[in-house]
Design a protein around this motif. Structure first.
Motif, short mmCIF file in Angstrom:
data_model
loop_
_atom_site.label_atom_id
_atom_site.label_comp_id
_atom_site.label_asym_id
_atom_site.label_seq_id
_atom_site.Cartn_x
_atom_site.Cartn_y
_atom_site.Cartn_z
N SER A 30 -70.38 17.11 -80.76
CA SER A 30 -69.41 17.77 -79.90
C SER A 30 -68.35 18.54 -80.70
CB SER A 30 -68.73 16.76 -78.98
OG SER A 30 -67.88 15.89 -79.70
N LYS A 31 -68.20 18.22 -81.97
CA LYS A 31 -67.21 18.88 -82.82
C LYS A 31 -67.78 20.11 -83.53
CE LYS A 31 -64.94 14.49 -83.61
NZ LYS A 31 -64.73 13.39 -84.54
N ILE A 32 -69.10 20.24 -83.56
CA ILE A 32 -69.74 21.37 -84.24
C ILE A 32 -69.64 22.60 -83.37
CG2 ILE A 32 -71.92 22.27 -85.14
CD1 ILE A 32 -72.67 19.34 -85.79
N MET A 33 -69.13 23.68 -83.92
CA MET A 33 -69.00 24.97 -83.23
C MET A 33 -68.37 24.82 -81.84
SD MET A 33 -72.42 27.05 -84.41
CE MET A 33 -73.56 25.93 -83.61
N ASP A 34 -67.34 23.97 -81.76
CA ASP A 34 -66.57 23.78 -80.53
C ASP A 34 -67.45 23.42 -79.34
OD1 ASP A 34 -64.15 23.60 -79.17
OD2 ASP A 34 -64.23 25.69 -78.52
N GLY A 35 -68.42 22.53 -79.58
CA GLY A 35 -69.27 22.04 -78.50
C GLY A 35 -70.47 22.92 -78.17
N ALA A 36 -70.88 23.77 -79.09
CA ALA A 36 -72.03 24.65 -78.83
C ALA A 36 -73.35 23.90 -78.76
CB ALA A 36 -72.11 25.74 -79.89
N LEU A 37 -73.41 22.69 -79.35
CA LEU A 37 -74.64 21.90 -79.34
C LEU A 37 -74.61 20.79 -78.30
CD1 LEU A 37 -75.27 21.52 -83.18
CD2 LEU A 37 -76.26 23.18 -81.60
N TYR A 38 -73.42 20.22 -78.05
CA TYR A 38 -73.31 19.09 -77.14
C TYR A 38 -71.89 19.02 -76.58
CZ TYR A 38 -72.82 14.33 -75.46
OH TYR A 38 -72.56 13.24 -74.67
N ARG A 39 -71.80 18.73 -75.28
CA ARG A 39 -70.48 18.50 -74.65
C ARG A 39 -70.53 17.20 -73.87
NH1 ARG A 39 -70.76 24.08 -72.37
NH2 ARG A 39 -70.54 25.33 -74.22
N LYS A 40 -69.52 16.37 -74.10
CA LYS A 40 -69.38 15.11 -73.35
C LYS A 40 -68.96 15.43 -71.92
CE LYS A 40 -67.89 12.43 -77.33
NZ LYS A 40 -66.87 11.57 -77.88
N PRO A 41 -69.23 14.51 -70.98
CA PRO A 41 -68.74 14.71 -69.61
C PRO A 41 -67.20 14.83 -69.62
CG PRO A 41 -70.24 12.84 -69.72
CD PRO A 41 -69.96 13.26 -71.13
N GLY A 47 -64.19 19.52 -60.72
CA GLY A 47 -64.62 18.12 -60.69
C GLY A 47 -65.21 17.68 -62.01
N ILE A 48 -65.93 16.58 -61.97
CA ILE A 48 -66.51 16.03 -63.19
C ILE A 48 -67.69 16.88 -63.63
CG2 ILE A 48 -67.70 14.05 -64.21
CD1 ILE A 48 -66.04 12.27 -62.38
N GLN A 49 -67.63 17.36 -64.86
CA GLN A 49 -68.71 18.15 -65.45
C GLN A 49 -69.63 17.20 -66.21
OE1 GLN A 49 -68.87 21.52 -64.76
NE2 GLN A 49 -67.20 20.90 -63.42
N PRO A 50 -70.93 17.31 -66.03
CA PRO A 50 -71.85 16.37 -66.67
C PRO A 50 -72.02 16.63 -68.17
CG PRO A 50 -73.08 18.04 -65.49
CD PRO A 50 -71.61 18.27 -65.20
N GLU A 51 -72.61 15.65 -68.83
CA GLU A 51 -72.99 15.81 -70.23
C GLU A 51 -73.90 17.04 -70.34
OE1 GLU A 51 -74.66 12.61 -73.17
OE2 GLU A 51 -76.29 13.26 -71.86
N TRP A 52 -73.73 17.82 -71.42
CA TRP A 52 -74.56 19.00 -71.62
C TRP A 52 -75.11 18.99 -73.03
CZ3 TRP A 52 -74.07 23.18 -75.01
CH2 TRP A 52 -74.90 24.27 -74.75
N ILE A 53 -76.42 19.17 -73.14
CA ILE A 53 -77.10 19.28 -74.43
C ILE A 53 -77.73 20.66 -74.49
CG2 ILE A 53 -78.90 18.37 -75.94
CD1 ILE A 53 -78.53 15.66 -74.48
N ASN A 54 -77.43 21.41 -75.55
CA ASN A 54 -77.98 22.75 -75.71
C ASN A 54 -79.50 22.67 -75.60
OD1 ASN A 54 -79.04 25.16 -76.95
ND2 ASN A 54 -77.01 25.51 -77.78
N PRO A 55 -80.11 23.50 -74.74
CA PRO A 55 -81.56 23.44 -74.56
C PRO A 55 -82.35 23.86 -75.80
CG PRO A 55 -80.63 25.25 -73.29
CD PRO A 55 -79.48 24.47 -73.85
N LEU A 56 -81.70 24.41 -76.79
CA LEU A 56 -82.38 24.82 -78.02
C LEU A 56 -82.44 23.72 -79.06
CD1 LEU A 56 -81.06 28.46 -78.41
CD2 LEU A 56 -83.22 27.68 -77.43
N ILE A 57 -81.94 22.51 -78.71
CA ILE A 57 -82.06 21.38 -79.63
C ILE A 57 -82.69 20.20 -78.89
CG2 ILE A 57 -80.08 22.08 -81.05
CD1 ILE A 57 -78.53 19.73 -79.78
N ASP A 58 -83.22 19.28 -79.65
CA ASP A 58 -83.81 18.06 -79.11
C ASP A 58 -83.19 16.89 -79.87
OD1 ASP A 58 -85.45 16.33 -77.72
OD2 ASP A 58 -87.16 16.63 -79.07
N LEU A 59 -82.60 15.93 -79.15
CA LEU A 59 -82.00 14.75 -79.77
C LEU A 59 -83.01 13.61 -79.74
CD1 LEU A 59 -78.44 14.73 -78.18
CD2 LEU A 59 -79.18 15.76 -80.32
N VAL A 60 -83.27 13.01 -80.89
CA VAL A 60 -84.21 11.90 -81.00
C VAL A 60 -83.44 10.69 -81.50
CG1 VAL A 60 -86.32 11.05 -82.08
CG2 VAL A 60 -86.12 13.49 -81.48
#
Length: 65
Positions: A30-41, A47-60
């Protein structure tokens, strides 16, 4: 209990991925490139914005030893 750790893979093209160097937590991402890869809810104007994971990455998830 520590935060879950992930290997991060970048989608290179339709048939492959490339692994990022290192192991990351979602807080790290969430700290990399101001949340360009991942944003917490979070609570936004609409209202409440959901968790967001950049579709160009895959978390394993990495298995804890």
């Amino acid at each position: 209990m520590s935060e879950q750790k992930y290997d991060v893979f970048q989608v290179v093209d339709m048939i492959g991925t490339e692994r990022f160097q290192g192991v990351f937590t979602k807080s790290d991402l969430s700290k990399i490139m101001d949340g360009a890869l991942y944003r917490k809810p979070f609570l936004g104007e609409t209202g409440i914005q959901p968790e967001w994971i950049n579709p160009l990455i895959d978390l394993v998830q990495i298995e804890e030893e």
